[in-house]
Motif scaffolding. Structure first.
Motif, PDB file in Angstrom:
ATOM      1  N   GLU A 183       0.828  -1.208   0.000  1.00  0.00           N
ATOM      2  CA  GLU A 183       0.000   0.000   0.000  1.00  0.00           C
ATOM      3  C   GLU A 183       0.861   1.256   0.000  1.00  0.00           C
ATOM      4  O   GLU A 183       0.564   2.209  -0.718  1.00  0.00           O
ATOM      5  CB  GLU A 183      -0.954   0.011   1.201  1.00  0.00           C
ATOM      6  N   THR A 184       1.922   1.255   0.784  1.00  0.00           N
ATOM      7  CA  THR A 184       2.835   2.403   0.829  1.00  0.00           C
ATOM      8  C   THR A 184       3.454   2.634  -0.543  1.00  0.00           C
ATOM      9  O   THR A 184       3.499   3.760  -1.043  1.00  0.00           O
ATOM     10  CB  THR A 184       3.936   2.176   1.876  1.00  0.00           C
ATOM     11  N   PHE A 185       3.935   1.562  -1.146  1.00  0.00           N
ATOM     12  CA  PHE A 185       4.526   1.660  -2.475  1.00  0.00           C
ATOM     13  C   PHE A 185       3.502   2.169  -3.485  1.00  0.00           C
ATOM     14  O   PHE A 185       3.753   3.121  -4.221  1.00  0.00           O
ATOM     15  CB  PHE A 185       5.079   0.299  -2.901  1.00  0.00           C
ATOM     16  N   TYR A 186       2.344   1.544  -3.507  1.00  0.00           N
ATOM     17  CA  TYR A 186       1.318   1.876  -4.489  1.00  0.00           C
ATOM     18  C   TYR A 186       0.893   3.344  -4.372  1.00  0.00           C
ATOM     19  O   TYR A 186       0.768   4.042  -5.370  1.00  0.00           O
ATOM     20  CB  TYR A 186       0.118   0.952  -4.320  1.00  0.00           C
ATOM     21  N   ARG A 191       6.040   1.974 -16.306  1.00  0.00           N
ATOM     22  CA  ARG A 191       4.807   1.428 -15.735  1.00  0.00           C
ATOM     23  C   ARG A 191       5.155   0.606 -14.503  1.00  0.00           C
ATOM     24  O   ARG A 191       6.215  -0.006 -14.429  1.00  0.00           O
ATOM     25  CB  ARG A 191       4.130   0.529 -16.762  1.00  0.00           C
ATOM     26  N   LEU A 192       4.284   0.600 -13.535  1.00  0.00           N
ATOM     27  CA  LEU A 192       4.542  -0.042 -12.255  1.00  0.00           C
ATOM     28  C   LEU A 192       4.976  -1.503 -12.403  1.00  0.00           C
ATOM     29  O   LEU A 192       5.928  -1.928 -11.759  1.00  0.00           O
ATOM     30  CB  LEU A 192       3.289   0.066 -11.379  1.00  0.00           C
ATOM     31  N   ASP A 193       4.331  -2.267 -13.262  1.00  0.00           N
ATOM     32  CA  ASP A 193       4.691  -3.679 -13.393  1.00  0.00           C
ATOM     33  C   ASP A 193       6.092  -3.848 -13.982  1.00  0.00           C
ATOM     34  O   ASP A 193       6.872  -4.690 -13.535  1.00  0.00           O
ATOM     35  CB  ASP A 193       3.662  -4.464 -14.198  1.00  0.00           C
ATOM     36  N   LYS A 194       6.443  -3.018 -14.947  1.00  0.00           N
ATOM     37  CA  LYS A 194       7.792  -3.066 -15.533  1.00  0.00           C
ATOM     38  C   LYS A 194       8.836  -2.664 -14.492  1.00  0.00           C
ATOM     39  O   LYS A 194       9.899  -3.278 -14.397  1.00  0.00           O
ATOM     40  CB  LYS A 194       7.859  -2.133 -16.740  1.00  0.00           C
ATOM     41  N   SER A 242      -4.256  -0.745 -12.177  1.00  0.00           N
ATOM     42  CA  SER A 242      -5.342  -0.872 -11.200  1.00  0.00           C
ATOM     43  C   SER A 242      -4.714  -1.474  -9.940  1.00  0.00           C
ATOM     44  O   SER A 242      -3.669  -2.124  -9.998  1.00  0.00           O
ATOM     45  CB  SER A 242      -6.440  -1.785 -11.725  1.00  0.00           C
ATOM     46  N   GLU A 243      -5.327  -1.259  -8.820  1.00  0.00           N
ATOM     47  CA  GLU A 243      -4.745  -1.758  -7.581  1.00  0.00           C
ATOM     48  C   GLU A 243      -4.598  -3.279  -7.593  1.00  0.00           C
ATOM     49  O   GLU A 243      -3.604  -3.813  -7.114  1.00  0.00           O
ATOM     50  CB  GLU A 243      -5.561  -1.307  -6.370  1.00  0.00           C
ATOM     51  N   ASP A 244      -5.557  -3.992  -8.164  1.00  0.00           N
ATOM     52  CA  ASP A 244      -5.463  -5.459  -8.242  1.00  0.00           C
ATOM     53  C   ASP A 244      -4.304  -5.897  -9.127  1.00  0.00           C
ATOM     54  O   ASP A 244      -3.537  -6.791  -8.763  1.00  0.00           O
ATOM     55  CB  ASP A 244      -6.765  -6.064  -8.780  1.00  0.00           C
ATOM     56  N   ALA A 245      -4.153  -5.283 -10.292  1.00  0.00           N
ATOM     57  CA  ALA A 245      -3.053  -5.633 -11.195  1.00  0.00           C
ATOM     58  C   ALA A 245      -1.713  -5.277 -10.569  1.00  0.00           C
ATOM     59  O   ALA A 245      -0.736  -6.024 -10.699  1.00  0.00           O
ATOM     60  CB  ALA A 245      -3.218  -4.920 -12.532  1.00  0.00           C
ATOM     61  N   ALA A 246      -1.661  -4.145  -9.872  1.00  0.00           N
ATOM     62  CA  ALA A 246      -0.425  -3.749  -9.196  1.00  0.00           C
ATOM     63  C   ALA A 246      -0.085  -4.733  -8.076  1.00  0.00           C
ATOM     64  O   ALA A 246       1.081  -5.100  -7.904  1.00  0.00           O
ATOM     65  CB  ALA A 246      -0.566  -2.340  -8.646  1.00  0.00           C
ATOM     66  N   ALA A 247      -1.085  -5.182  -7.339  1.00  0.00           N
ATOM     67  CA  ALA A 247      -0.852  -6.158  -6.269  1.00  0.00           C
ATOM     68  C   ALA A 247      -0.332  -7.472  -6.850  1.00  0.00           C
ATOM     69  O   ALA A 247       0.561  -8.109  -6.271  1.00  0.00           O
ATOM     70  CB  ALA A 247      -2.125  -6.388  -5.468  1.00  0.00           C
ATOM     71  N   ASN A 248      -0.860  -7.874  -7.993  1.00  0.00           N
ATOM     72  CA  ASN A 248      -0.362  -9.093  -8.652  1.00  0.00           C
ATOM     73  C   ASN A 248       1.095  -8.928  -9.060  1.00  0.00           C
ATOM     74  O   ASN A 248       1.909  -9.835  -8.858  1.00  0.00           O
ATOM     75  CB  ASN A 248      -1.213  -9.439  -9.872  1.00  0.00           C
TER      76      ASN A 248
END
Length: 83
Positions: free
Chosen positions: A3-6, A62-65, A16-22
């Motif tokens: 959560e802190t990171f996001y 992008r966050l996932d990358k 999206s928060e779900d995709a970021a959590a994954n």
């Protein structure tokens, strides 16, 4: 810690928060990795306004990358901005 990171990652490059959590879970970061990442993000936001959580900087991955490539450890991620 997710959560802190996001919440502090630049909003325009989040998923999206779900995709970021994954993506976060797939990165399988240790506690030390997470602390290093959060320290890097905090320092980067102080030195480069394009990394501020409300910024729209075009050089933010992008966050996932970012997570997949451990961007905070790369040469590119450690270059200092030139203004």
């Amino acid at each position: 810690m997710f959560e802190t990171f996001y919440e502090n990652y630049p909003a325009h490059r989040r998923l999206s928060e779900d995709a970021a959590a994954n993506a976060w879970n797939e990165a399988d970061l240790s506690d030390e990795d997470i602390q290093e990442l959060l320290d890097w993000l905090r320092a980067r936001q102080e030195s480069d306004p394009s990394w501020h959580k409300a910024a729209t900087g075009m050089y933010v991955p992008r966050l996932d990358k970012f997570l997949r490539q451990c961007w905070w450890r790369t040469e590119r991620g450690n270059r200092r901005p030139t203004f």
